[in-house]
Structures are given as C-alpha cells and as structure tokens.
Design an enzyme around this catalytic site. Structure first.
Site, PDB file in Angstrom:
ATOM      1  N   MET A 103       0.703  -1.216   0.131  1.00 30.14           N
ATOM      2  CA  MET A 103       0.045   0.009  -0.001  1.00 30.14           C
ATOM      3  C   MET A 103       1.015   1.340   0.091  1.00 30.14           C
ATOM      4  O   MET A 103       0.766   2.342   0.326  1.00 30.14           O
ATOM      5  CB  MET A 103      -0.930  -0.176   1.206  1.00 30.14           C
ATOM      6  CG  MET A 103      -1.979  -1.264   1.229  1.00 30.14           C
ATOM      7  SD  MET A 103      -3.461  -0.955   2.059  1.00 30.14           S
ATOM      8  CE  MET A 103      -2.895  -0.670   3.648  1.00 30.14           C
ATOM      9  N   LEU A 123       6.826   2.903   1.376  1.00 28.88           N
ATOM     10  CA  LEU A 123       7.595   1.917   1.540  1.00 28.88           C
ATOM     11  C   LEU A 123       8.863   2.195   2.459  1.00 28.88           C
ATOM     12  O   LEU A 123       9.418   3.161   2.673  1.00 28.88           O
ATOM     13  CB  LEU A 123       8.265   1.553   0.362  1.00 28.88           C
ATOM     14  CG  LEU A 123       7.397   1.019  -1.005  1.00 28.88           C
ATOM     15  CD1 LEU A 123       8.162   0.966  -2.142  1.00 28.88           C
ATOM     16  CD2 LEU A 123       6.464  -0.058  -0.516  1.00 28.88           C
ATOM     17  N   HIS A 134       9.471  -3.435   3.566  1.00 29.91           N
ATOM     18  CA  HIS A 134       9.038  -3.860   2.211  1.00 29.91           C
ATOM     19  C   HIS A 134      10.290  -3.949   1.287  1.00 29.91           C
ATOM     20  O   HIS A 134      10.362  -4.957   0.617  1.00 29.91           O
ATOM     21  CB  HIS A 134       8.391  -2.391   1.452  1.00 29.91           C
ATOM     22  CG  HIS A 134       7.001  -2.333   2.214  1.00 29.91           C
ATOM     23  ND1 HIS A 134       7.008  -1.054   2.956  1.00 29.91           N
ATOM     24  CD2 HIS A 134       5.801  -2.815   2.035  1.00 29.91           C
ATOM     25  CE1 HIS A 134       5.636  -1.065   3.191  1.00 29.91           C
ATOM     26  NE2 HIS A 134       5.000  -1.925   2.771  1.00 29.91           N
ATOM     27  N   GLY A 180       5.080  -9.986   4.236  1.00 34.23           N
ATOM     28  CA  GLY A 180       5.694  -9.998   5.547  1.00 34.23           C
ATOM     29  C   GLY A 180       5.181 -10.915   6.615  1.00 34.23           C
ATOM     30  O   GLY A 180       3.917 -11.053   6.597  1.00 34.23           O
ATOM     31  N   LYS A 192       5.195 -10.153   9.435  1.00 31.00           N
ATOM     32  CA  LYS A 192       4.548  -9.333  10.724  1.00 31.00           C
ATOM     33  C   LYS A 192       3.130  -9.504  10.743  1.00 31.00           C
ATOM     34  O   LYS A 192       2.587  -9.384  11.595  1.00 31.00           O
ATOM     35  CB  LYS A 192       4.850  -7.915  10.313  1.00 31.00           C
ATOM     36  CG  LYS A 192       4.772  -7.125  11.573  1.00 31.00           C
ATOM     37  CD  LYS A 192       4.740  -5.682  11.280  1.00 31.00           C
ATOM     38  CE  LYS A 192       3.330  -5.166  11.351  1.00 31.00           C
ATOM     39  NZ  LYS A 192       3.012  -4.031  10.579  1.00 31.00           N
ATOM     40  N   GLN A 235      -2.769 -12.254   7.984  1.00 34.39           N
ATOM     41  CA  GLN A 235      -2.873 -11.936   6.664  1.00 34.39           C
ATOM     42  C   GLN A 235      -2.289 -13.119   5.844  1.00 34.39           C
ATOM     43  O   GLN A 235      -2.773 -13.339   4.642  1.00 34.39           O
ATOM     44  CB  GLN A 235      -2.322 -10.485   6.137  1.00 34.39           C
ATOM     45  CG  GLN A 235      -2.178 -10.255   5.031  1.00 34.39           C
ATOM     46  CD  GLN A 235      -1.750  -8.810   4.442  1.00 34.39           C
ATOM     47  OE1 GLN A 235      -2.505  -8.088   4.605  1.00 34.39           O
ATOM     48  NE2 GLN A 235      -0.594  -8.510   4.101  1.00 34.39           N
TER      49      GLN A 235
END
Ligand code: PAF
Length: 283
Positions: free
Chosen positions: A32, A35, A39, A149, A151, A155
């Site tokens: 999104m 960065l 990323h 990721g 993190k 997701q």
C-alpha cells in the site's frame, strides 16, 4: 534501470506478457506504498529469486474498517518510486481507485473462521477486503511467486488459504519481520508515533518475547503463558489482544502442543500496532 510505472490493468498485462514470453520468472510484492525497510526486504528477496519484479502500490479502501485510518494512511508515490528504482524493481503497478474498482465490488472473498480471532475480531471486514484485493491483484499480475511479510501473520495465513482454496497458481513466500534496534517491527504506521509514543511502542515485542520464553521453557497452558506476561506490562499503551494461536487456522490454542504463533495488538495513543513471534514448545 528506472522502473516503469503502469497505471492500467491492460498496460500491466501487456508488459508482463512480454516478460513471460522471455521466460522470466515473475515475482510480485503487493504493497500500500509508504515503503520502508520491511518492504525493501520483500523486494530484495523477489529480486534475488525472479527475473521480473512487480511492486503494486494501492491503498485499498475495502480493507479499512476506520475512515480516519484510511484518511491518515501515508501516500508517497514519488518517494516509493525512488525506493523501487534503488532496489531494481522492473514494474510498479499504481492503479487509481477507478481502475481497481471500476464498479462497486459486489463479489468478495469470505475468509470464514480465519478472521474470527486476532485482528479479524477487532477489524470487521478487514480480511475480506484484503483477500478480495489480493485475489484481484493475482488475477491482474499473474505472478509465479508473491512475497508477504511475516509481521502480518493472519494476513499471510489467509492469503495462503485463499490461494489453496481457489487454486491460484502462485507460490506464497513469507519474509521475516524487519525490526528497529529496540525490537519495534517496521510499519508504515510507526511514522505517526510521537516521541513519547515511540518510546512505549517496543513494549509489544518485549511482551511477545516474554510469552515465547515461557512457552519455550515448558509452560504449556496458553493462559498461563500470556496472563503472567500481561500482568507484568506497565500501564502505557492499551493491549487489544494477546493470543497464542495455531499457525494455520489462526484460532487460539488452550494448550501448546506444537508450533504456535504468539500475536498481539497494542494501541499507543491513536495508533494501533501489531506484531507476532513464532515459537515451538520443548520436545
Ligand atoms: O499488507 C499490505 O500492505 C496490504 O494488506 C496488501 C497485502 C498490499 C493488500 O492491500
């Protein structure tokens, strides 16, 4: 080489068809924007493994459950393009809203019980929005490998399941979380923290590490492992959740019998931070 910035799906497909006809493996990093080094680690990994690297930059309204969070989300296309150039990205896909959603999105991806816990519990519709846009992006890009990721553990688990359930021909790679020296996981939202809030933010990771230590030292009862750690946290920041979950289903476990993810969300002022660690109990 300066990456080509493509804004339409038709141009993207044409460009990527050309890369595919040269038998170049296509690596995809959906973002999104805004960065940061997190990323960058995804992009570097893609660059090392693929012949053509695509980065998408699209702030997806469908996945925001709070209008203020969407409004405040940082947007920095020029800076992001410079980061992509430095990292050797071949194509930046930066569609406007109307290109991504030419009509209201009537059909969406229901992620079922995968969103029952952790962030899904507190952000209604968030993972429906994520899964829907990721599936759309996969249809547009057609990558061989896509990088996400660690993190955002929930997701990542959801994307893996969407790919499996909808037979999407893409390999999903999870990339280790990048942290500041004091342990704070990199996130675009960190930029919103005041100096005082920034000082509180690393507590989330310390808390997760504390739970991991307990589990790795043999505490099998998940409530024991988290409860004692939470009790030790000083007041600043509001813990939204701290759970020990199964890495695939993202459902809390009562007893730790195998590898688990310890995940938490901490509100610091008006910023919500998430983080997680993996751990395995002693044999
Ligand atoms: O992780 C993100 O930045 C977003 O959720 C993603 C995967 C790009 C979908 O909008």
């Amino acid at each position: 080489v300066t990456p080509e910035i493509v804004t339409s799906v038709a141009d993207l497909r044409e460009r990527l068809d050309a890369a595919r006809s040269e038998s170049r493996r296509l690596g995809f990093v959906p973002t999104m924007g805004a960065l940061h080094e997190g990323h960058a680690s995804l992009i570097r990994r893609a660059r090392g493994e693929c012949g053509h690297v695509v980065v998408s930059i699209f702030v997806n309204p469908l996945q925001f459950d709070r209008p203020d969070d969407l409004a405040r989300y940082p947007r920095s296309l020029e800076r992001d393009a410079a980061v992509c150039e430095r990292l050797g990205v071949d194509t930046i896909f930066a569609p406007v809203l109307e290109e991504m959603y030419p009509r209201p999105q009537v059909c969406t991806v229901d992620v079922g019980p995968l969103a029952d816990h952790l962030c899904g519990r507190f952000r209604p519709g968030h993972f429906r929005g994520v899964a829907t846009v990721v599936l759309k992006l996969f249809q547009m890009v057609g990558p061989d490998i896509a990088y996400f990721g660690d993190k955002d553990a929930q997701q990542l688990a959801i994307v893996r399941r969407v790919v499996s359930d909808f037979s999407v021909p893409v390999v999903i790679v999870g990339v280790a979380t990048v942290r500041e020296a004091d342990g704070l996981a990199l996130s675009s939202r960190n930029a919103r923290l005041s100096p005082e809030e920034r000082a509180v933010a690393p507590r989330l990771y310390r808390l997760l590490q504390e739970v991991r230590r307990r589990i790795e030292s043999g505490v099998r009862d998940a409530a024991d492992a988290t409860g004692q750690a939470v009790a030790a946290v000083p007041g600043a920041g509001r813990l939204e959740y701290l759970d020990v979950v199964d890495p695939e289903t993202m459902h809390p476990v009562a007893t730790v019998a195998g590898p688990v993810i310890v995940a938490g969300a901490l509100w610091v002022g008006s910023t919500r931070l998430i983080d997680n660690v993996r751990c395995t109990p002693p044999a």
